[in-house]
Write a protein that holds these residues in place. Structure first.
Motif, PDB file in Angstrom:
ATOM      1  N   UNK A   1       2.954   6.506   8.136  1.00  0.00           N
ATOM      2  CA  UNK A   1       3.706   6.780   6.915  1.00  0.00           C
ATOM      3  C   UNK A   1       3.531   8.227   6.469  1.00  0.00           C
ATOM      4  N   UNK A   2       4.582   8.771   5.868  1.00  0.00           N
ATOM      5  CA  UNK A   2       4.475  10.120   5.303  1.00  0.00           C
ATOM      6  C   UNK A   2       3.474  10.124   4.155  1.00  0.00           C
ATOM      7  N   UNK A   3       3.522   9.071   3.336  1.00  0.00           N
ATOM      8  CA  UNK A   3       2.661   8.973   2.158  1.00  0.00           C
ATOM      9  C   UNK A   3       1.460   8.104   2.490  1.00  0.00           C
ATOM     10  N   UNK A   4       0.282   8.710   2.551  1.00  0.00           N
ATOM     11  CA  UNK A   4      -0.961   7.999   2.849  1.00  0.00           C
ATOM     12  C   UNK A   4      -1.613   7.612   1.524  1.00  0.00           C
ATOM     13  N   UNK A   5      -1.423   6.381   1.110  1.00  0.00           N
ATOM     14  CA  UNK A   5      -1.848   5.952  -0.213  1.00  0.00           C
ATOM     15  C   UNK A   5      -3.309   5.517  -0.239  1.00  0.00           C
ATOM     16  N   UNK A   6      -4.126   6.275  -0.948  1.00  0.00           N
ATOM     17  CA  UNK A   6      -5.508   5.873  -1.177  1.00  0.00           C
ATOM     18  C   UNK A   6      -5.616   4.741  -2.169  1.00  0.00           C
ATOM     19  N   UNK A   7      -4.506   4.426  -2.831  1.00  0.00           N
ATOM     20  CA  UNK A   7      -4.472   3.314  -3.783  1.00  0.00           C
ATOM     21  C   UNK A   7      -4.129   1.997  -3.127  1.00  0.00           C
ATOM     22  N   UNK A   8      -3.275   2.014  -2.083  1.00  0.00           N
ATOM     23  CA  UNK A   8      -2.825   0.725  -1.581  1.00  0.00           C
ATOM     24  C   UNK A   8      -2.146   0.741  -0.242  1.00  0.00           C
ATOM     25  N   UNK A   9      -2.503   1.663   0.643  1.00  0.00           N
ATOM     26  CA  UNK A   9      -1.757   1.811   1.885  1.00  0.00           C
ATOM     27  C   UNK A   9      -2.289   1.097   3.104  1.00  0.00           C
ATOM     28  N   UNK A  10      -3.403   0.386   3.001  1.00  0.00           N
ATOM     29  CA  UNK A  10      -4.072  -0.105   4.203  1.00  0.00           C
ATOM     30  C   UNK A  10      -3.596  -1.463   4.686  1.00  0.00           C
ATOM     31  N   UNK A  11      -3.763  -1.646   5.988  1.00  0.00           N
ATOM     32  CA  UNK A  11      -3.676  -2.949   6.641  1.00  0.00           C
ATOM     33  C   UNK A  11      -5.020  -3.188   7.321  1.00  0.00           C
ATOM     34  N   UNK A  12      -5.460  -4.444   7.353  1.00  0.00           N
ATOM     35  CA  UNK A  12      -6.772  -4.755   7.935  1.00  0.00           C
ATOM     36  C   UNK A  12      -6.831  -6.230   8.287  1.00  0.00           C
ATOM     37  N   UNK A  13      -7.779  -6.568   9.130  1.00  0.00           N
ATOM     38  CA  UNK A  13      -8.078  -7.970   9.443  1.00  0.00           C
ATOM     39  C   UNK A  13      -9.247  -8.435   8.582  1.00  0.00           C
ATOM     40  N   UNK A  14      -9.465  -9.738   8.554  1.00  0.00           N
ATOM     41  CA  UNK A  14     -10.622 -10.272   7.834  1.00  0.00           C
ATOM     42  C   UNK A  14     -11.918  -9.766   8.446  1.00  0.00           C
ATOM     43  N   UNK A  15     -11.950  -9.579   9.773  1.00  0.00           N
ATOM     44  CA  UNK A  15     -13.146  -9.019  10.417  1.00  0.00           C
ATOM     45  C   UNK A  15     -13.412  -7.609   9.909  1.00  0.00           C
TER      46      UNK A  15
END
Length: 419
Positions: A276-290
């Motif tokens: 993404x152009x906008x790297x959001x430190x507020x809400x941009x992540x995807x992750x697994x439970x691990x």
């Protein structure tokens, strides 16, 4: 790819298997009755996963099940990760919690504060003191969100095109500059207002480190902790494991969220396919439970996991301590009606996480010092240090209004603790 696995029987860790089964059945009913697509819940004592359940679908239309390696948009659960990133720079002496934000982002050098009026007639004054890094981390900065519709400054955010917290066509640097052109709602450090502050903090991480936020996260947090699926985008290989995002429908079929009749329907989510152009430190992540189990273990173990130390114990203690003015809770110092919620009773805020400051006043059973945070797609984690308990919950539903999932989860998890 990391895979979360159950590591102990509930009884070995002081958990009641029957109570955990009640929790599973409760959320399974939410799925079966069409209010959730599926879910994953994990409960750990002493860092050992003693309960792990995946139920329902990560993609309803395709019939794909929720599995332990499913990827989730964690939205605001990104904020604690951004806080840890900033704290690593603090430990290295490259950043201080008491640095004026303007030292690193000159656009914030002379902040102004709302005084009166609305629209073009708004009057402002110089802030009584500097906006500090610690104010960003504790959401006492005076920044806001466009979607609150509760204050004239909220309207200024909408007028600036910040409805989704992103200035149209810009990256993180450009968006943060757009925030700086708007007045603060109050003098820094005097009140609490959940806001875009973590985006500003993420930009400071970029400026101080000299790296884009995604690179810093990958090299300094994800890689060392073995968070192998975490990031701001998904690869072609990861994409089949990404859960579909849903929104609650109103039953009319006219709300754009997938059809009528109530329940849930697919909605657009984060643009994760490609950087993404906008790297959001507020809400941009995807992750697994691990991935998030590794992160919560970093906090639970006060900065170290499996011989890898990212933070000193005293730094994690500082992060998970209440930083609100006068030691108050969110309801007492929340500046907007949006925060005048009974659910905020007894809950303070640290550096990127909420903190229970008075269990006798919380709406659900909570241990003193319990900390964690949630995401808008109905994801949550918390760590209860007194019980050495860690809970994670994942689904992908953006609610139209408040719901009871988090409150019910806390109650049901609390009922399972026997020792």
């Amino acid at each position: 790819m990391g895979l979360l696995r159950q590591e102990a029987d509930p009884e070995e860790t002081g958990l009641d298997a029957k109570a955990l089964d009640r929790m599973d059945r409760y959320f399974a009913r939410e799925v079966d009755e069409g209010r959730l697509p599926g879910f994953l819940v994990s409960v750990a004592r002493g860092g050992r996963i003693a309960h792990l359940t995946a139920y329902g679908r990560r993609d309803v239309a395709a019939g794909l099940p929720v599995e332990s390696d499913t990827l989730w948009r964690i939205y605001s659960m990104t904020k604690p990760v951004t806080a840890v990133a900033a704290l690593t720079l603090v430990e290295e002496g490259r950043l201080s919690l008491d640095d004026p934000v303007g030292r690193h982002l000159p656009a914030f050098a002379e902040p102004r504060v709302y005084e009166s009026g609305s629209g073009d007639g708004i009057r402002t004054r110089p802030a009584a003191g500097p906006l500090l890094v610690r104010h960003l981390m504790s959401h006492t900065a005076g920044l806001t969100f466009a979607f609150y519709h509760a204050h004239p400054v909220d309207a200024l955010y909408r007028a600036a095109g910040l409805d989704s917290s992103v200035a149209p066509g810009t990256d993180l640097a450009g968006t943060v500059d757009a925030y700086a052109r708007l007045p603060l709602q109050f003098d820094p450090g005097t009140q609490w207002n959940y806001s875009v502050a973590s985006n500003v903090l993420g930009r400071i991480v970029e400026v101080v480190s000299g790296q884009p936020l995604d690179v810093f996260f990958s090299e300094r947090i994800f890689g060392p902790l073995g968070m192998t699926d975490a990031g701001f985008q998904v690869s072609d290989e990861q994409a089949p494991r990404l859960a579909e995002l849903y929104g609650e429908t109103d039953g009319s079929g006219d709300d754009g969220s997938g059809g009528g009749g109530g329940g849930i329907g697919p909605v657009a989510g984060l643009p994760l396919h490609g950087r993404p152009r906008f790297l959001s430190g507020s809400g941009g992540m995807v992750a697994s439970a691990h991935d998030m189990h590794r992160f919560t273990e970093l906090l639970r173990r006060r900065g170290e996991v499996d011989g890898v130390r990212l933070l000193a114990p005293r730094t994690v203690d500082l992060m998970t301590r209440n930083h609100l003015p006068g030691g108050a809770d969110l309801r007492a110092v929340g500046s907007r009606p949006a925060h005048d919620d009974p659910g905020n009773e007894g809950i303070g805020f640290g550096l990127g996480v909420s903190v229970v400051v008075d269990p006798s006043r919380t709406q659900t059973p909570s241990g003193l010092g319990t900390y964690g945070w949630t995401g808008v797609a109905t994801t949550a984690f918390w760590v209860d240090p007194g019980r050495d308990l860690t809970v994670q919950f994942y689904t992908q539903v953006r609610p139209r209004s408040s719901h009871t999932v988090f409150r019910d989860l806390r109650r049901l998890a609390h009922e399972a603790v026997t020792g």
